[in-house]
Design a protein around this motif. Structure first.
Motif, PDB file in Angstrom:
ATOM      1  N   MET A 111       1.603  -3.671   4.174  1.00  0.00           N
ATOM      2  CA  MET A 111       0.477  -3.312   5.030  1.00  0.00           C
ATOM      3  C   MET A 111       0.760  -3.691   6.477  1.00  0.00           C
ATOM      4  SD  MET A 111      -2.832  -4.305   2.748  1.00  0.00           S
ATOM      5  CE  MET A 111      -3.965  -3.427   3.798  1.00  0.00           C
ATOM      6  N   HIS A 112       0.241  -2.940   7.421  1.00  0.00           N
ATOM      7  CA  HIS A 112       0.351  -3.179   8.861  1.00  0.00           C
ATOM      8  C   HIS A 112       1.794  -3.173   9.349  1.00  0.00           C
ATOM      9  CE1 HIS A 112      -3.887  -4.118   8.702  1.00  0.00           C
ATOM     10  NE2 HIS A 112      -3.641  -5.015   7.784  1.00  0.00           N
ATOM     11  N   THR A 113       2.650  -2.397   8.704  1.00  0.00           N
ATOM     12  CA  THR A 113       4.033  -2.261   9.143  1.00  0.00           C
ATOM     13  C   THR A 113       4.415  -0.790   9.146  1.00  0.00           C
ATOM     14  OG1 THR A 113       4.885  -2.505   6.899  1.00  0.00           O
ATOM     15  CG2 THR A 113       4.812  -4.495   8.249  1.00  0.00           C
ATOM     16  N   THR A 114       5.458  -0.471   9.889  1.00  0.00           N
ATOM     17  CA  THR A 114       5.974   0.888   9.916  1.00  0.00           C
ATOM     18  C   THR A 114       6.630   1.204   8.582  1.00  0.00           C
ATOM     19  OG1 THR A 114       6.392   0.629  12.266  1.00  0.00           O
ATOM     20  CG2 THR A 114       7.502   2.445  11.182  1.00  0.00           C
ATOM     21  N   CYS A 115       6.440   2.400   8.093  1.00  0.00           N
ATOM     22  CA  CYS A 115       7.054   2.815   6.832  1.00  0.00           C
ATOM     23  C   CYS A 115       8.562   2.954   7.047  1.00  0.00           C
ATOM     24  CB  CYS A 115       6.459   4.135   6.369  1.00  0.00           C
ATOM     25  SG  CYS A 115       7.173   4.718   4.815  1.00  0.00           S
ATOM     26  N   PRO A 116       9.382   2.244   6.261  1.00  0.00           N
ATOM     27  CA  PRO A 116      10.829   2.328   6.464  1.00  0.00           C
ATOM     28  C   PRO A 116      11.427   3.663   6.045  1.00  0.00           C
ATOM     29  CG  PRO A 116      10.332   0.899   4.605  1.00  0.00           C
ATOM     30  CD  PRO A 116       9.022   1.286   5.232  1.00  0.00           C
ATOM     31  N   SER A 117      10.758   4.419   5.182  1.00  0.00           N
ATOM     32  CA  SER A 117      11.335   5.672   4.715  1.00  0.00           C
ATOM     33  C   SER A 117      11.026   6.860   5.627  1.00  0.00           C
ATOM     34  CB  SER A 117      10.865   5.983   3.295  1.00  0.00           C
ATOM     35  OG  SER A 117       9.469   6.118   3.262  1.00  0.00           O
ATOM     36  N   CYS A 118       9.841   6.881   6.262  1.00  0.00           N
ATOM     37  CA  CYS A 118       9.519   8.028   7.123  1.00  0.00           C
ATOM     38  C   CYS A 118       9.324   7.641   8.592  1.00  0.00           C
ATOM     39  CB  CYS A 118       8.280   8.750   6.609  1.00  0.00           C
ATOM     40  SG  CYS A 118       6.751   7.808   6.732  1.00  0.00           S
ATOM     41  N   GLY A 119       9.108   6.358   8.898  1.00  0.00           N
ATOM     42  CA  GLY A 119       8.971   5.906  10.275  1.00  0.00           C
ATOM     43  C   GLY A 119       7.588   6.080  10.867  1.00  0.00           C
ATOM     44  N   PHE A 120       6.583   6.374  10.058  1.00  0.00           N
ATOM     45  CA  PHE A 120       5.226   6.574  10.556  1.00  0.00           C
ATOM     46  C   PHE A 120       4.412   5.297  10.491  1.00  0.00           C
ATOM     47  CE2 PHE A 120       6.200  10.935  10.484  1.00  0.00           C
ATOM     48  CZ  PHE A 120       5.190  11.633  11.135  1.00  0.00           C
ATOM     49  N   ARG A 124      12.700   6.481  14.171  1.00  0.00           N
ATOM     50  CA  ARG A 124      13.397   7.497  13.384  1.00  0.00           C
ATOM     51  C   ARG A 124      13.745   6.895  12.024  1.00  0.00           C
ATOM     52  NH1 ARG A 124      17.756   8.441  17.308  1.00  0.00           N
ATOM     53  NH2 ARG A 124      16.467   8.582  19.135  1.00  0.00           N
ATOM     54  N   PRO A 125      13.510   7.638  10.948  1.00  0.00           N
ATOM     55  CA  PRO A 125      13.810   7.082   9.629  1.00  0.00           C
ATOM     56  C   PRO A 125      15.309   6.922   9.415  1.00  0.00           C
ATOM     57  CG  PRO A 125      13.154   9.367   9.414  1.00  0.00           C
ATOM     58  CD  PRO A 125      12.938   8.980  10.853  1.00  0.00           C
ATOM     59  N   ARG A 126      15.659   5.959   8.560  1.00  0.00           N
ATOM     60  CA  ARG A 126      17.059   5.735   8.228  1.00  0.00           C
ATOM     61  C   ARG A 126      17.556   6.835   7.307  1.00  0.00           C
ATOM     62  NH1 ARG A 126      17.100  -0.671   6.760  1.00  0.00           N
ATOM     63  NH2 ARG A 126      16.570  -1.425   8.830  1.00  0.00           N
ATOM     64  N   LYS A 127      18.798   7.250   7.524  1.00  0.00           N
ATOM     65  CA  LYS A 127      19.402   8.256   6.646  1.00  0.00           C
ATOM     66  C   LYS A 127      20.056   7.548   5.466  1.00  0.00           C
ATOM     67  CE  LYS A 127      18.492  11.647   9.392  1.00  0.00           C
ATOM     68  NZ  LYS A 127      17.531  12.658   9.071  1.00  0.00           N
ATOM     69  N   ALA A 128      19.741   7.980   4.265  1.00  0.00           N
ATOM     70  CA  ALA A 128      20.275   7.341   3.063  1.00  0.00           C
ATOM     71  C   ALA A 128      21.655   7.861   2.695  1.00  0.00           C
ATOM     72  CB  ALA A 128      19.337   7.546   1.883  1.00  0.00           C
ATOM     73  N   MET A 188       0.849  -1.189   0.000  1.00  0.00           N
ATOM     74  CA  MET A 188       0.000   0.000   0.000  1.00  0.00           C
ATOM     75  C   MET A 188       0.884   1.238   0.000  1.00  0.00           C
ATOM     76  SD  MET A 188      -1.321   0.414   3.934  1.00  0.00           S
ATOM     77  CE  MET A 188      -1.760   2.103   3.716  1.00  0.00           C
ATOM     78  N   GLU A 189       0.304   2.366  -0.272  1.00  0.00           N
ATOM     79  CA  GLU A 189       1.036   3.629  -0.286  1.00  0.00           C
ATOM     80  C   GLU A 189       0.982   4.245   1.103  1.00  0.00           C
ATOM     81  OE1 GLU A 189       0.056   7.887  -2.122  1.00  0.00           O
ATOM     82  OE2 GLU A 189       0.295   6.330  -3.641  1.00  0.00           O
ATOM     83  N   CYS A 190       2.120   4.698   1.580  1.00  0.00           N
ATOM     84  CA  CYS A 190       2.184   5.361   2.881  1.00  0.00           C
ATOM     85  C   CYS A 190       1.435   6.690   2.786  1.00  0.00           C
ATOM     86  CB  CYS A 190       3.642   5.590   3.268  1.00  0.00           C
ATOM     87  SG  CYS A 190       3.851   6.518   4.794  1.00  0.00           S
ATOM     88  N   PRO A 191       0.490   6.965   3.676  1.00  0.00           N
ATOM     89  CA  PRO A 191      -0.255   8.216   3.602  1.00  0.00           C
ATOM     90  C   PRO A 191       0.597   9.439   3.937  1.00  0.00           C
ATOM     91  CG  PRO A 191      -0.953   6.945   5.511  1.00  0.00           C
ATOM     92  CD  PRO A 191      -0.004   6.092   4.737  1.00  0.00           C
ATOM     93  N   ASN A 192       1.733   9.236   4.598  1.00  0.00           N
ATOM     94  CA  ASN A 192       2.577  10.352   4.995  1.00  0.00           C
ATOM     95  C   ASN A 192       3.580  10.737   3.901  1.00  0.00           C
ATOM     96  OD1 ASN A 192       3.460  12.263   6.986  1.00  0.00           O
ATOM     97  ND2 ASN A 192       5.276  11.006   7.225  1.00  0.00           N
ATOM     98  N   CYS A 193       4.341   9.755   3.384  1.00  0.00           N
ATOM     99  CA  CYS A 193       5.400  10.070   2.417  1.00  0.00           C
ATOM    100  C   CYS A 193       5.119   9.514   1.025  1.00  0.00           C
ATOM    101  CB  CYS A 193       6.742   9.535   2.916  1.00  0.00           C
ATOM    102  SG  CYS A 193       6.831   7.741   2.968  1.00  0.00           S
ATOM    103  N   HIS A 194       4.046   8.769   0.853  1.00  0.00           N
ATOM    104  CA  HIS A 194       3.599   8.221  -0.436  1.00  0.00           C
ATOM    105  C   HIS A 194       4.582   7.231  -1.046  1.00  0.00           C
ATOM    106  CE1 HIS A 194       0.336  11.051  -0.199  1.00  0.00           C
ATOM    107  NE2 HIS A 194       1.201  12.017  -0.009  1.00  0.00           N
ATOM    108  N   GLN A 195       5.356   6.537  -0.212  1.00  0.00           N
ATOM    109  CA  GLN A 195       6.207   5.447  -0.669  1.00  0.00           C
ATOM    110  C   GLN A 195       5.446   4.139  -0.497  1.00  0.00           C
ATOM    111  OE1 GLN A 195       9.415   5.623  -1.940  1.00  0.00           O
ATOM    112  NE2 GLN A 195       9.125   7.836  -1.951  1.00  0.00           N
ATOM    113  N   VAL A 196       5.806   3.140  -1.286  1.00  0.00           N
ATOM    114  CA  VAL A 196       5.153   1.837  -1.182  1.00  0.00           C
ATOM    115  C   VAL A 196       5.727   1.094   0.022  1.00  0.00           C
ATOM    116  CG1 VAL A 196       4.756  -0.348  -2.353  1.00  0.00           C
ATOM    117  CG2 VAL A 196       4.789   1.750  -3.657  1.00  0.00           C
TER     118      VAL A 196
END
Length: 60
Positions: free
Chosen positions: A39-48, A56-60, A28-36
């Motif tokens: 489902m039911h997991t923390t977004c790895p790019s924004c941490g929401f 805290r999100p990982r720094k690239a 699914m698309e993260c509603p905060n940062c719109h990355q794929v």
């Protein structure tokens, strides 16, 4: 040639195996940062997760 009494036919064997297939992951698309994300997991790019920041999100 005789067939064994308890021999399972190709048809019966394949019907039993008909559900042994791989399924694609639910994405699914993260509603905060719109990355794929999964489902039911923390977004790895924004941490929401569920509208709040849980890691805290990982720094690239």
């Amino acid at each position: 040639m005789a067939i064994a009494k308890k021999n399972t036919s190709r048809s019966k064997r394949d019907m039993r195996r008909s559900h042994h297939k791989l399924t694609s992951p639910n994405l699914m698309e993260c509603p905060n940062c719109h990355q794929v994300k999964l489902m039911h997991t923390t977004c790895p790019s924004c941490g929401f997760y569920k509208g709040r920041q849980v890691i805290r999100p990982r720094k690239a």
